[in-house]
Design a protein around this motif. Structure first.
Motif, mmCIF file in Angstrom:
data_model
loop_
_atom_site.group_PDB
_atom_site.id
_atom_site.type_symbol
_atom_site.label_atom_id
_atom_site.label_comp_id
_atom_site.label_asym_id
_atom_site.label_seq_id
_atom_site.Cartn_x
_atom_site.Cartn_y
_atom_site.Cartn_z
ATOM 1 N N ARG A 45 33.370 44.225 42.254
ATOM 2 C CA ARG A 45 31.987 44.011 41.806
ATOM 3 C C ARG A 45 31.907 43.935 40.287
ATOM 4 N N LYS A 46 32.641 44.831 39.617
ATOM 5 C CA LYS A 46 32.650 44.839 38.150
ATOM 6 C C LYS A 46 33.213 43.523 37.605
ATOM 7 N N GLU A 59 33.425 40.603 39.158
ATOM 8 C CA GLU A 59 32.495 39.513 39.490
ATOM 9 C C GLU A 59 31.313 39.501 38.532
ATOM 10 N N ASP A 60 30.756 40.663 38.232
ATOM 11 C CA ASP A 60 29.627 40.748 37.299
ATOM 12 C C ASP A 60 30.015 40.272 35.901
ATOM 13 N N THR A 63 30.460 36.433 35.996
ATOM 14 C CA THR A 63 29.156 35.769 36.111
ATOM 15 C C THR A 63 28.393 35.832 34.795
ATOM 16 N N PRO A 94 36.073 47.952 46.155
ATOM 17 C CA PRO A 94 34.811 47.209 45.997
ATOM 18 C C PRO A 94 34.171 47.377 44.623
ATOM 19 N N LYS A 95 34.257 48.564 44.053
ATOM 20 C CA LYS A 95 33.671 48.810 42.733
ATOM 21 C C LYS A 95 34.346 47.931 41.675
#
Length: 169
Positions: free
Chosen positions: A63-64, A66-67, A70, A59-60
């Motif tokens: 998330r990284k 995806e960030d 974005t 997940p980390k």
């Protein structure tokens, strides 16, 4: 599978994410196609973006990535001045950048891939942009700004800038 770098993940996802930002708007593409085509387009764009997350299981890490995608997408949209442009002009600009990347052997769209589905749906829906020389010039100008914005984010840097003569109609 060869692991992707963070930059490669952003390169894979930013342009489809820009297209997705157009397609996610309610009614944005209704005039350009039927609801079934729009649903297929959204699904294909989702699949293209998912390719950027291949090989990420924690997940980390997800998330990284995806960030980063974005943040890069927002920066490119703002720098290229796409935030308040008509949908057809945005798609045409992205289209010209894709064509430029393909022409310079930096991007390949394979038959049967999600991106091939995106092309099959969008290309005929936005062909009218190129029927008008004024619209085509405007889209070409926006494509140059879009590629410059990608370069500013460190993306697709091996591809030369789009020249005036390359996009002249």
């Amino acid at each position: 599978m060869i692991p992707l770098t963070d930059r490669q993940r952003r390169e894979i996802a930013v342009l489809p994410r820009i297209l997705w930002s157009v397609c996610r708007q309610d009614g944005a593409l209704v005039e350009d196609g039927d609801e079934g085509s729009i649903a297929r387009l959204r699904a294909a764009l989702d699949a293209v973006q998912e390719e950027a997350f291949a090989g990420l299981y924690f997940p980390k890490d997800l998330r990284k990535a995806e960030d980063q995608i974005t943040k890069a997408t927002r920066a490119v949209i703002v720098r290229a001045g796409l935030e308040d442009q008509p949908n057809a002009k945005i798609v045409a600009a992205v289209w010209q950048v894709f064509a430029h990347l393909i022409e310079h052997d930096e991007l390949a769209i394979h038959d049967g891939s999600p991106m091939a589905d995106v092309v099959a749906i969008l290309e005929p829906a936005h062909a009218h942009v190129y029927e008008s020389p004024a619209l085509a010039r405007s889209a070409a100008k926006r494509a140059r700004k879009l590629l410059d914005a990608l370069h500013a984010q460190g993306l697709w840097t091996r591809v030369p800038a789009i020249g005036e003569r390359e996009v002249a109609v």
